[in-house]
Scaffold this active site. Structure first.
Site, PDB file in Angstrom:
ATOM      1  N   GLU A 205       0.979  -1.430  -0.330  1.00 32.42           N
ATOM      2  CA  GLU A 205       0.265  -0.170   0.452  1.00 32.42           C
ATOM      3  C   GLU A 205       0.751   1.099  -0.108  1.00 32.42           C
ATOM      4  O   GLU A 205       0.205   2.310   0.820  1.00 32.42           O
ATOM      5  CB  GLU A 205      -0.876  -0.145   1.346  1.00 32.42           C
ATOM      6  CG  GLU A 205      -1.598  -0.738   1.355  1.00 32.42           C
ATOM      7  CD  GLU A 205      -2.964  -1.289   1.990  1.00 32.42           C
ATOM      8  OE1 GLU A 205      -2.713  -0.204   3.092  1.00 32.42           O
ATOM      9  OE2 GLU A 205      -3.568  -2.387   2.256  1.00 32.42           O
TER      10      GLU A 205
ATOM     11  N   GLU B 132      -5.364 -10.655  -2.898  1.00 28.20           N
ATOM     12  CA  GLU B 132      -6.470 -10.545  -1.407  1.00 28.20           C
ATOM     13  C   GLU B 132      -8.215 -10.283  -2.003  1.00 28.20           C
ATOM     14  O   GLU B 132      -8.759  -9.819  -1.361  1.00 28.20           O
ATOM     15  CB  GLU B 132      -6.320  -8.982  -0.530  1.00 28.20           C
ATOM     16  CG  GLU B 132      -4.378  -9.432   0.012  1.00 28.20           C
ATOM     17  CD  GLU B 132      -4.172  -7.983   0.631  1.00 28.20           C
ATOM     18  OE1 GLU B 132      -5.157  -7.316   1.648  1.00 28.20           O
ATOM     19  OE2 GLU B 132      -3.304  -7.274   0.767  1.00 28.20           O
TER      20      GLU B 132
END
Length: 689
Positions: free
Chosen positions: A246, A351
């Site tokens: 991220e 994910e």
């Protein structure tokens, strides 16, 4: 060991029609093969090895194989070594060590032989000693913390990612005290099953050790290298690593220790990958983030980082988490996957989840979404982020019920992966939006139709003038007298939000100005009067006057005041009336230290409320949270010790006893006894029944 073939230029005279060139890509390199045969039973061929996005090559190994008997009589551009099966191992010429094959450059090899060239194929085996053989595509899942065994895992999945156990904050919450147990289990299971193992993650702005903040930059870098070194020594056979997680959303506190923004704007990411390459030379190094595929601008921003890493030969794959894609346009997904694929790197969906409580809605969306990934030639694997009810990050994304039965989405997935393309899903029939006697809350991202807006996780965003969003069949009550609008807005110019009933052309029932909240992550709740409305309505919210209108979390129709049902009353932490010492971060309150407090005025306490709940995140221990009535030193209604949840963004709900006189009460939430008592999302008064 047989001798290598003599080197000379092969003749291309009397060539017949060529075999079409065959091309494949591995390790950031494209290997193409072009073979031409002639009537005299001879053939000539050329191999082209092109560095598209890989590290500079000083060495390589290829395999050239033949379906039928063939002998090479001349070669050039490499060392061709005959194998027992009749094929050839081809290694780099010596001069490549002096002049490496850099990005954008091509190395050519030639060969000529006699016999049959039918079925000839070439395969890139390694670059600089690093294996480049392809892996079979997988459909994986997470291995949650505290999982000692999962007898159903291998029934559905063939790749393993530790959910939290591979995060630095989980392993070394206390400096020098390493808790490896959960990561050991996940790694051991993957190796026992021969499943690929993804380490998640080395560098992230969340769930990192709190003690890093007290170190100098030099000490932070030393600690990071120690973390990587210990991982590499303990787990020598890692397949994939999320090196930086991220980068567009969660910058680590030790960013400057890695070089900060620097000349590229992303020097800290580059340095993290350089360290990872040094400590994990055999693993595939990946970048990982979310909200990348839902709009082209986000994809292009991500690709800027990827390009910097590719130029330096540091990245082997691109990760896109796959969260929050429940309403993303499928054609947009395909187009943005194509943009990522143009890099030549494999793509991994790392994910994935589809978060719908309705079985049919979840199954239908998965049946739309999953094939977009699975049937894209650049996607090398898909990992789901949990599958068991009550053991999953997003509450309604589970695929396997607590009783062991499969939700329709999992039934569809198994059918699809078995090779079927006509797998049934149940029909989805939208249900009425029904509230209770206190409120009807509509999550902004749970729309039925929209124009212009983007569903970005748990909010809608990227809204401009002229956009609109529709929520069908909302059951309103005449005693709902306010509309609460939860939003954040970073731009200064205020726009107008209108509520229209039944159609876009209807007159506005409500028209309200939406002012700035100071930033795109600072949420506030605007409450406006609502005229009496009774019955079922299609609700159109229309946006006017300005672009960059705002990010919206929910729309709530309800009764004024802090009122709950007989069973429950919720208080958003950031909706306090007064506070001391804390700070609001988006949708939660943080920096809660000893002596700080929050005040909620006029809370309608019912005699049925016997429990107090707090939803919070914390990566520390110690201290106490008290709830007092009427004053900071008023009667104690509840208290609890906020234990660590494993990270400052890992939220959990704690419940404790509550006792206060029924009626309107001013409730103080008081933080005592420690610093960093937590980030608080919401509180609730709950019936004990």
């Amino acid at each position: 060991m047989a001798a290598a073939c003599a080197t000379q230029s092969p003749s291309l005279e009397q060539a017949a029609a060529p075999t079409p060139p065959k091309t494949e890509e591995r390790c950031g390199y494209t290997l193409s093969l072009d073979v031409r045969a002639n009537p005299a039973g001879r053939f000539q061929g050329q191999l082209q090895l092109t560095n598209r996005s890989g590290e500079p090559a000083t060495a390589f190994v290829l395999r050239l194989s033949f379906a039928e008997e063939a002998d090479l009589i001349s070669t050039q551009g490499g060392v061709f070594q005959r194998e027992a099966d009749g094929g050839y191992l081809v290694s780099a010429p010596r001069q490549l060590s002096r002049a490496p094959l850099r990005q954008g450059r091509t190395h050519r090899l030639g060969f000529a032989g006699r016999g049959s060239a039918e079925g000839v194929r070439a395969e890139l085996l390694s670059i600089n000693g690093r294996t480049c053989t392809p892996r079979e595509r997988f459909v994986g899942n997470i291995w949650p913390n505290d999982t000692q065994d999962d007898p159903t895992f291998a029934t559905y999945w063939n790749q393993v990612t530790p959910e939290n156990a591979g995060k630095w904050g989980s392993v070394e919450a206390e400096r020098g005290v390493m808790k490896w147990t959960d990561l050991d289990r996940a790694y051991a299971y993957a190796k026992e099953q021969a499943f690929p193992f993804r380490l998640h993650t080395l560098v992230w702005g969340s769930q990192q050790p709190a003690w890093l903040a007290g170190l100098s930059q030099a000490e932070q870098l030393e600690a990071l290298e120690s973390w990587m070194r210990q991982l590499a020594e303990r787990y020598p056979d890692i397949d994939f690593i999320d090196v930086v997680n991220e980068p567009l959303h969660e910058t680590p506190s030790y960013k400057e220790a890695l070089g900060g923004d620097g000349a590229t704007g992303w020097d800290w990411v580059i340095r993290a990958f350089e360290l990872a390459r040094a400590y994990f030379p055999e693993a595939e190094l990946h970048l990982n983030d979310y909200n990348i595929l839902f709009r082209r601008e986000s994809t292009e921003q991500y690709l800027e980082i990827v390009a910097l890493l590719q130029e330096r030969g540091l990245i082997d794959g691109i990760g896109e988490q796959g969260h929050f894609l429940e309403r993303t346009d499928l054609q947009t997904l395909r187009e943005n996957l194509d943009l990522l694929a143009a890099t030549g790197l494999p793509i991994y969906i790392t994910e994935l989840d589809v978060n719908f409580a309705n079985d049919a809605q979840q199954a239908n969306r998965l049946a739309e979404l999953f094939p977009v990934f699975w049937e894209h030639e650049a996607v090398a694997g898909v990992t789901f982020w949990g599958y068991k009810e009550n053991q999953i990050w997003r509450t309604d994304a589970y695929l396997l019920r607590a009783d062991g039965s499969e939700r329709p989405a999992l039934v569809w997935l198994r059918c699809y992966l078995a090779g079927n393309r006509d797998c049934p899903v149940p029909e989805y029939v939208p249900q009425p939006r029904v509230g209770d006697e206190v409120r009807l809350r509509i999550e902004a991202e749970d729309y039925d139709d929209a124009q212009g807006i983007v569903s970005a996780g748990d909010i809608i965003a990227y809204i401009d003038a002229g956009d609109w969003v529709l929520y069908r069949n909302a059951q309103l009550r005449s005693d709902y007298n306010v509309l609460r609008i939860r939003y954040a807005k970073g731009s200064e110019a205020a726009g107008t939000l209108a509520l229209r009933l039944g159609s876009l052309e209807a007159a506005a029932t409500i028209s309200v100005e939406i002012p700035s909240t100071g930033s795109w992550g600072t949420f506030t709740t605007l409450e406006v009067p609502l005229p009496p409305l009774e019955g079922a309505y299609d609700l159109f919210f229309t946006f006017h006057d300005v672009d960059a209108f705002g990010n919206f979390d929910y729309f709530e129709f309800g009764r004024s005041g802090r009122v709950g049902t007989e069973a429950r009353l919720e208080l958003e932490a950031e909706s306090f009336d007064e506070q001391s010492g804390t700070e609001v971060y988006g949708s939660f309150v943080g920096n809660a230290d000893d002596g700080d407090w929050l005040l909620f005025r006029g809370v309608e306490v019912r005699s049925s409320y016997t429990r107090f709940e707090a939803t919070y995140a914390r990566d520390a221990v110690g201290g106490l949270v008290e709830v007092r009535v009427g004053a900071l030193d008023g009667p104690l209604a509840a208290s609890f010790e906020p234990e660590s949840t494993g990270g400052w963004n890992t939220f959990a709900t704690l419940s404790t006893e509550f006792s206060a006189e029924a009626g309107p009460q001013d409730l103080y939430v008081l933080f005592t006894g420690s610093e960093g008592l937590g980030n608080f999302d919401r509180f609730a008064l709950v019936s004990g029944e």
